[in-house]
Design an enzyme around this catalytic site. Sequence first.
Site, short mmCIF file in Angstrom:
data_model
loop_
_atom_site.label_atom_id
_atom_site.label_comp_id
_atom_site.label_asym_id
_atom_site.label_seq_id
_atom_site.Cartn_x
_atom_site.Cartn_y
_atom_site.Cartn_z
N ASP A 16 45.99 44.61 -6.28
CA ASP A 16 45.49 45.61 -5.33
C ASP A 16 45.15 46.86 -6.12
O ASP A 16 45.54 47.01 -7.28
CB ASP A 16 46.56 45.92 -4.27
CG ASP A 16 46.10 46.99 -3.28
OD1 ASP A 16 44.92 46.98 -2.90
OD2 ASP A 16 46.92 47.85 -2.90
N SER A 17 44.47 47.78 -5.45
CA SER A 17 44.15 49.06 -6.08
C SER A 17 45.39 49.92 -6.21
O SER A 17 45.27 51.13 -6.34
CB SER A 17 43.13 49.79 -5.22
OG SER A 17 43.69 50.03 -3.95
N TYR A 48 39.81 52.09 -4.54
CA TYR A 48 38.61 51.27 -4.74
C TYR A 48 37.55 51.63 -3.69
O TYR A 48 36.36 51.42 -3.90
CB TYR A 48 38.93 49.78 -4.55
CG TYR A 48 39.73 49.10 -5.63
CD1 TYR A 48 40.14 49.76 -6.79
CD2 TYR A 48 40.09 47.75 -5.48
CE1 TYR A 48 40.89 49.10 -7.75
CE2 TYR A 48 40.83 47.09 -6.45
CZ TYR A 48 41.23 47.76 -7.58
OH TYR A 48 41.96 47.10 -8.52
N GLY A 49 38.03 52.10 -2.55
CA GLY A 49 37.17 52.28 -1.38
C GLY A 49 35.99 53.20 -1.60
O GLY A 49 35.00 53.12 -0.86
N CYS A 79 43.90 43.19 -1.10
CA CYS A 79 43.12 44.41 -0.89
C CYS A 79 41.88 44.06 -0.08
O CYS A 79 41.10 43.19 -0.49
CB CYS A 79 42.73 44.96 -2.27
SG CYS A 79 41.63 46.37 -2.22
N ASN A 80 41.72 44.71 1.04
CA ASN A 80 40.55 44.44 1.89
C ASN A 80 39.25 44.81 1.19
O ASN A 80 38.25 44.09 1.26
CB ASN A 80 40.62 45.27 3.18
CG ASN A 80 41.73 44.83 4.09
OD1 ASN A 80 41.51 44.13 5.06
ND2 ASN A 80 42.95 45.24 3.79
N THR A 81 39.27 45.95 0.50
CA THR A 81 38.06 46.44 -0.15
C THR A 81 37.60 45.45 -1.22
O THR A 81 36.41 45.14 -1.35
CB THR A 81 38.31 47.82 -0.78
OG1 THR A 81 39.03 48.61 0.16
CG2 THR A 81 37.03 48.50 -1.17
N CYS A 189 43.34 47.96 5.72
CA CYS A 189 43.63 48.32 4.33
C CYS A 189 45.09 48.00 4.09
O CYS A 189 45.95 48.34 4.92
CB CYS A 189 43.37 49.81 4.13
SG CYS A 189 43.99 50.44 2.55
N HIS A 191 47.24 49.18 2.23
CA HIS A 191 48.15 50.32 2.09
C HIS A 191 48.70 50.79 3.45
O HIS A 191 49.79 51.35 3.53
CB HIS A 191 47.43 51.52 1.46
CG HIS A 191 47.29 51.47 -0.03
ND1 HIS A 191 46.48 50.57 -0.66
CD2 HIS A 191 47.84 52.24 -1.00
CE1 HIS A 191 46.53 50.78 -1.98
NE2 HIS A 191 47.35 51.79 -2.21
N1 DGL Z 1 44.67 48.46 -0.44
C1 DGL Z 1 43.25 48.66 -0.51
C2 DGL Z 1 42.57 47.96 0.65
O1 DGL Z 1 43.18 47.11 1.27
C3 DGL Z 1 43.00 50.08 -0.65
C4 DGL Z 1 41.60 50.40 -0.90
C5 DGL Z 1 41.31 51.50 -1.83
O2 DGL Z 1 41.84 51.53 -2.92
O3 DGL Z 1 40.50 52.34 -1.44
O4 DGL Z 1 41.43 48.17 0.97
#
Ligand code: DGL
Length: 267
Positions: A16-17, A48-49, A79-81, A189, A191
């Site tokens: 994940d990010s 990451y977003g 991570c969704n992104t 997300c 997080h």
């Molecule tokens: N946990 C990431 C997600 O699910 C966070 C995204 C990010 O880093 O912006 O999208």
Amino acid sequence: MHLLKNFKENPIGFFDSGVGGTSIWKEVINRLPFEDTIYLADSRNAPYGNKNKQEIIDICVKNTEILIKNGAKIIVVACNTATTNAIDILRNTYDIPFIGIEPAIKPAALATQTKAVGILATKGTLSSELFHKTTHQFASNINIIEQEGTGLVPLIENNMIDSYKMETLLKRYLKPMTHRRIDYLVLGCSHYPYLIPKIKEIIGDDVVIIDSGFAVAKQTEKILSEYNLLNNKNESGKHYLMSNSNIETLKNLVIDVKNKTIEQHYF
Ligand code: DGL
């Protein structure tokens, strides 16, 4: 093709990010207690977003290479992104299974009574093609209220869940949704599950909050079983977590998990 010895006993990889994907990781290790895991918290590149698709793909490839070198038999893109922007490429490039996470729009769209569903996610997820496709397919007759959670990930990464700044941002993002009578809120997300107590204080108990952790854990078990990759050793799994940033937040969030090692590495 990546051929690994002792495939079944190899770990499940996650990335994940940053620390957020541990919300997914916890659901997986609860469901599959005999599996070893390796978790990559790429906090240095969070969020990451705000990155463009190609940047996200490059980062995902790098993370995948590290996990494969460490023997991952399957990778959960926690991570969704990253999922919405890069999972197709990962699946086409590597020969191990990938589990992705996507905002749970479908169950929310099927269950809503008010026909209004809120979604809180990153810009990268909300603007992705996959998200638009899912929304169009399952929720075309529902009022979907999209909200970018700008600023939330950095606050979580910096151990500031209980800060005034967090409360202010959450109120700004969620109040307009309650005014539009949502009865479901989708957390898009990984997080954000760590914000659920704070979110409930703002939207109340009547709005149902859906995240993707349970579904991902179930899917991970299903795919491991289909590939005959479930670890059948009868002892608790060991967990190795790496972060390329300060490990304090990570330590705090996984404090209750046993059999773990947390290390800082440059990657
Ligand atoms: N946990 C990431 C997600 O699910 C966070 C995204 C990010 O880093 O912006 O999208």
